[in-house]
Design a protein around this motif. Structure first.
Motif, PDB file in Angstrom:
ATOM      1  N   LEU A   1      -8.631   5.721  17.520  1.00 18.90           N
ATOM      2  CA  LEU A   1      -8.225   5.910  16.127  1.00 18.90           C
ATOM      3  C   LEU A   1      -6.908   5.189  15.850  1.00 18.90           C
ATOM      4  O   LEU A   1      -6.742   4.571  14.791  1.00 18.90           O
ATOM      5  N   ALA A   2      -5.975   5.248  16.799  1.00 19.81           N
ATOM      6  CA  ALA A   2      -4.698   4.548  16.618  1.00 19.81           C
ATOM      7  C   ALA A   2      -4.934   3.054  16.430  1.00 19.81           C
ATOM      8  O   ALA A   2      -4.288   2.405  15.594  1.00 19.81           O
ATOM      9  N   GLY A   3      -5.867   2.507  17.202  1.00 20.77           N
ATOM     10  CA  GLY A   3      -6.193   1.095  17.048  1.00 20.77           C
ATOM     11  C   GLY A   3      -6.769   0.786  15.680  1.00 20.77           C
ATOM     12  O   GLY A   3      -6.436  -0.233  15.061  1.00 20.77           O
ATOM     13  N   ARG A   4      -7.622   1.683  15.187  1.00 24.19           N
ATOM     14  CA  ARG A   4      -8.221   1.458  13.859  1.00 24.19           C
ATOM     15  C   ARG A   4      -7.165   1.567  12.764  1.00 24.19           C
ATOM     16  O   ARG A   4      -7.173   0.786  11.798  1.00 24.19           O
ATOM     17  N   VAL A   5      -6.252   2.521  12.900  1.00 22.44           N
ATOM     18  CA  VAL A   5      -5.178   2.657  11.917  1.00 22.44           C
ATOM     19  C   VAL A   5      -4.298   1.406  11.919  1.00 22.44           C
ATOM     20  O   VAL A   5      -3.910   0.895  10.859  1.00 22.44           O
ATOM     21  N   ALA A   6      -3.996   0.899  13.115  1.00 26.05           N
ATOM     22  CA  ALA A   6      -3.166  -0.303  13.216  1.00 26.05           C
ATOM     23  C   ALA A   6      -3.831  -1.481  12.512  1.00 26.05           C
ATOM     24  O   ALA A   6      -3.178  -2.235  11.780  1.00 26.05           O
ATOM     25  N   HIS A   7      -5.131  -1.639  12.704  1.00 20.85           N
ATOM     26  CA  HIS A   7      -5.833  -2.733  12.036  1.00 20.85           C
ATOM     27  C   HIS A   7      -5.931  -2.499  10.533  1.00 20.85           C
ATOM     28  O   HIS A   7      -5.974  -3.458   9.756  1.00 20.85           O
ATOM     29  N   PHE A   8      -5.941  -1.236  10.130  1.00 20.34           N
ATOM     30  CA  PHE A   8      -5.959  -0.952   8.698  1.00 20.34           C
ATOM     31  C   PHE A   8      -4.681  -1.455   8.036  1.00 20.34           C
ATOM     32  O   PHE A   8      -4.713  -1.973   6.919  1.00 20.34           O
ATOM     33  N   PHE A   9      -3.557  -1.303   8.723  1.00 22.38           N
ATOM     34  CA  PHE A   9      -2.310  -1.873   8.206  1.00 22.38           C
ATOM     35  C   PHE A   9      -2.490  -3.367   7.957  1.00 22.38           C
ATOM     36  O   PHE A   9      -2.073  -3.897   6.927  1.00 22.38           O
ATOM     37  N   GLY A  10      -3.092  -4.053   8.935  1.00 19.51           N
ATOM     38  CA  GLY A  10      -3.315  -5.486   8.783  1.00 19.51           C
ATOM     39  C   GLY A  10      -4.222  -5.812   7.617  1.00 19.51           C
ATOM     40  O   GLY A  10      -4.020  -6.807   6.909  1.00 19.51           O
ATOM     41  N   GLU A  11      -5.226  -4.973   7.389  1.00 18.12           N
ATOM     42  CA  GLU A  11      -6.168  -5.207   6.296  1.00 18.12           C
ATOM     43  C   GLU A  11      -5.491  -5.132   4.932  1.00 18.12           C
ATOM     44  O   GLU A  11      -5.956  -5.749   3.970  1.00 18.12           O
ATOM     45  N   VAL A  12      -4.412  -4.357   4.849  1.00 14.17           N
ATOM     46  CA  VAL A  12      -3.705  -4.245   3.570  1.00 14.17           C
ATOM     47  C   VAL A  12      -2.442  -5.102   3.548  1.00 14.17           C
ATOM     48  O   VAL A  12      -1.598  -4.959   2.666  1.00 14.17           O
ATOM     49  N   GLY A  13      -2.315  -5.992   4.546  1.00 13.96           N
ATOM     50  CA  GLY A  13      -1.256  -6.991   4.497  1.00 13.96           C
ATOM     51  C   GLY A  13       0.070  -6.603   5.106  1.00 13.96           C
ATOM     52  O   GLY A  13       1.094  -7.224   4.802  1.00 13.96           O
ATOM     53  N   ARG A  14       0.076  -5.605   5.986  1.00 14.64           N
ATOM     54  CA  ARG A  14       1.340  -5.216   6.615  1.00 14.64           C
ATOM     55  C   ARG A  14       1.291  -5.438   8.118  1.00 14.64           C
ATOM     56  O   ARG A  14       0.279  -5.173   8.764  1.00 14.64           O
ATOM     57  N   LYS A  15       2.399  -5.912   8.652  1.00 14.52           N
ATOM     58  CA  LYS A  15       2.529  -6.006  10.097  1.00 14.52           C
ATOM     59  C   LYS A  15       2.645  -4.595  10.660  1.00 14.52           C
ATOM     60  O   LYS A  15       3.012  -3.659   9.954  1.00 14.52           O
ATOM     61  N   VAL A  16       2.343  -4.462  11.937  1.00  9.91           N
ATOM     62  CA  VAL A  16       2.369  -3.131  12.531  1.00  9.91           C
ATOM     63  C   VAL A  16       2.888  -3.206  13.958  1.00  9.91           C
ATOM     64  O   VAL A  16       2.666  -4.186  14.673  1.00  9.91           O
ATOM     65  N   ILE A  17       3.615  -2.167  14.345  1.00  9.28           N
ATOM     66  CA  ILE A  17       4.070  -1.992  15.724  1.00  9.28           C
ATOM     67  C   ILE A  17       3.337  -0.781  16.285  1.00  9.28           C
ATOM     68  O   ILE A  17       3.416   0.314  15.718  1.00  9.28           O
TER      69      ILE A  17
ATOM     70  N   THR B   1       0.829  -1.192   0.000  1.00  8.71           N
ATOM     71  CA  THR B   1       0.000   0.000   0.000  1.00  8.71           C
ATOM     72  C   THR B   1       0.865   1.243   0.000  1.00  8.71           C
ATOM     73  O   THR B   1       2.034   1.196   0.363  1.00  8.71           O
ATOM     74  N   ASP B   2       0.284   2.352  -0.422  1.00  6.57           N
ATOM     75  CA  ASP B   2       0.973   3.629  -0.348  1.00  6.57           C
ATOM     76  C   ASP B   2       0.799   4.273   1.017  1.00  6.57           C
ATOM     77  O   ASP B   2       1.218   5.400   1.228  1.00  6.57           O
ATOM     78  N   PHE B   3       0.140   3.578   1.932  1.00  5.59           N
ATOM     79  CA  PHE B   3      -0.051   4.128   3.264  1.00  5.59           C
ATOM     80  C   PHE B   3       1.311   4.396   3.883  1.00  5.59           C
ATOM     81  O   PHE B   3       2.255   3.628   3.682  1.00  5.59           O
ATOM     82  N   PRO B   4       1.467   5.487   4.640  1.00  4.03           N
ATOM     83  CA  PRO B   4       2.770   5.810   5.230  1.00  4.03           C
ATOM     84  C   PRO B   4       3.316   4.681   6.097  1.00  4.03           C
ATOM     85  O   PRO B   4       2.575   3.856   6.624  1.00  4.03           O
ATOM     86  N   ASP B   5       4.633   4.679   6.250  1.00  5.24           N
ATOM     87  CA  ASP B   5       5.284   3.682   7.093  1.00  5.24           C
ATOM     88  C   ASP B   5       5.103   4.010   8.575  1.00  5.24           C
ATOM     89  O   ASP B   5       5.105   3.118   9.421  1.00  5.24           O
TER      90      ASP B   5
ATOM     91  N   TRP C   1     -16.654   1.271  12.512  1.00  8.50           N
ATOM     92  CA  TRP C   1     -15.443   0.637  11.991  1.00  8.50           C
ATOM     93  C   TRP C   1     -15.364   0.779  10.470  1.00  8.50           C
ATOM     94  O   TRP C   1     -14.319   1.141   9.920  1.00  8.50           O
ATOM     95  N   GLN C   2     -16.474   0.519   9.798  1.00 10.21           N
ATOM     96  CA  GLN C   2     -16.500   0.602   8.342  1.00 10.21           C
ATOM     97  C   GLN C   2     -16.348   2.043   7.865  1.00 10.21           C
ATOM     98  O   GLN C   2     -15.632   2.320   6.894  1.00 10.21           O
ATOM     99  N   ARG C   3     -17.004   2.969   8.538  1.00 11.80           N
ATOM    100  CA  ARG C   3     -16.932   4.371   8.115  1.00 11.80           C
ATOM    101  C   ARG C   3     -15.525   4.933   8.294  1.00 11.80           C
ATOM    102  O   ARG C   3     -15.015   5.645   7.419  1.00 11.80           O
ATOM    103  N   VAL C   4     -14.883   4.604   9.404  1.00 11.56           N
ATOM    104  CA  VAL C   4     -13.516   5.085   9.617  1.00 11.56           C
ATOM    105  C   VAL C   4     -12.564   4.425   8.623  1.00 11.56           C
ATOM    106  O   VAL C   4     -11.645   5.067   8.108  1.00 11.56           O
ATOM    107  N   GLY C   5     -12.795   3.148   8.331  1.00 16.77           N
ATOM    108  CA  GLY C   5     -11.986   2.482   7.313  1.00 16.77           C
ATOM    109  C   GLY C   5     -12.098   3.177   5.970  1.00 16.77           C
ATOM    110  O   GLY C   5     -11.107   3.341   5.250  1.00 16.77           O
ATOM    111  N   GLY C   6     -13.311   3.614   5.623  1.00 19.07           N
ATOM    112  CA  GLY C   6     -13.504   4.354   4.385  1.00 19.07           C
ATOM    113  C   GLY C   6     -12.753   5.675   4.387  1.00 19.07           C
ATOM    114  O   GLY C   6     -12.166   6.076   3.372  1.00 19.07           O
ATOM    115  N   GLU C   7     -12.764   6.362   5.534  1.00 20.86           N
ATOM    116  CA  GLU C   7     -12.023   7.619   5.647  1.00 20.86           C
ATOM    117  C   GLU C   7     -10.523   7.378   5.481  1.00 20.86           C
ATOM    118  O   GLU C   7      -9.822   8.164   4.840  1.00 20.86           O
ATOM    119  N   LEU C   8     -10.030   6.288   6.057  1.00 21.15           N
ATOM    120  CA  LEU C   8      -8.601   5.982   5.934  1.00 21.15           C
ATOM    121  C   LEU C   8      -8.230   5.648   4.490  1.00 21.15           C
ATOM    122  O   LEU C   8      -7.157   6.032   4.014  1.00 21.15           O
TER     123      LEU C   8
END
Length: 272
Positions: free
Chosen positions: A27-43, A7-11, A252-259
């Protein structure tokens, strides 16, 4: 093993606000899970008082806010206190993981000091680490004024650090009569934001997020529970638990759309 960047999502994504009870951690939790949704591990890095410490999963990092008080006698000062954060960024650069930083409320001044001391934006650019700093606010005049000041300060201290403004609906909508005091604060905030992308975080109806937080549950845990289990954990009947889970799922879905929208917008260069 290095994780492929799909993804082009920031590192590195950091979420900050000078106030409290704004919704940064959720929001931090939702962003972290968004990384997972696009296939990236997250710290995940949580900078918070030990009294407000949330659940920290294996591999995540907690930095005790109380340690800021001893920064003056620590090697490297505040930068030394935050070494676990910087080490996570270095490690993530090697592994391809993403880093999500949840800054504690009231630490804006400390954060700006660290950004200046480390020449943060230039250092990240030299490391080829893409970053995004999300400044968050509710619709309160105090929070909006703090966010406006923070955006101006970021422009001075780290002019090449991409920014976004997150409007949290936790305290209500950003909608006031023309010429009202709050409208004036909001207009000045948007002027300070300029062309940076705006992320709109909706309110979860029925206080669903707060009800779960009071029970020690994050949204993901609540969504994974069956309704009987969730009802028992929340201390409510199954119909209330079902409604709570439904509202969280909608949020969850609406914030995912915003991200997802933010992905393209985050590539817009920051104006000088």
């Amino acid at each position: 093993m290095k994780t492929a960047k799909t993804t082009d999502f920031p590192d590195l994504v950091e979420i900050t606000a000078d106030g409290t009870s704004i919704g940064k951690t959720v929001l931090a939790g939702r962003v972290a899970h968004f990384f997972g949704e696009v296939g990236r591990k997250v710290i995940r890095v949580q900078i918070e008082s030990s009294r407000r410490r949330g659940a920290v999963e294996t591999g995540d990092i907690f930095i005790n806010l109380e340690e800021f008080a001893s920064a003056g006698i620590r090697n490297g000062g505040l930068v030394g206190v935050l070494s676990p954060l910087f080490e996570a960024v270095i490690e993530a650069r090697k592994s391809g993981a993403g880093v999500v930083v949840d800054w504690a409320g009231g630490t804006a001044g400390h954060r700006l000091e660290v950004l200046a001391a480390t020449n943060f934006d230039a250092t990240l650019a030299a490391m080829q680490v893409k970053a995004l700093s999300i400044v968050m606010t509710t619709n309160s005049s105090e929070h909006m004024a703090q966010a406006e000041k923070h955006l101006h300060s970021l422009q001075k201290v780290a002019p090449h650090l991409p920014r976004a403004l997150a409007l949290s609906g936790r305290a209500g909508p950003f909608d006031w009569p023309v010429n009202s005091e709050q409208r004036g604060h909001f207009d000045r905030l948007l002027a300070a934001a300029g062309e940076v992308p705006v992320l709109r975080i909706p309110l979860a109806a029925g206080r669903a997020l707060q009800v779960c937080a009071d029970a020690g549950l994050d949204p993901t845990q609540a969504l994974l529970m069956n309704f009987d289990e969730l009802a028992a954990r929340l201390g409510v009947h199954i119909f209330q638990a079902t409604a709570c889970a439904t509202e969280i799922a909608v949020w969850w879905q609406r914030v995912g759309g915003e991200l997802r929208k933010l992905l393209g917008a985050a590539r817009v260069p920051v104006t000088a």
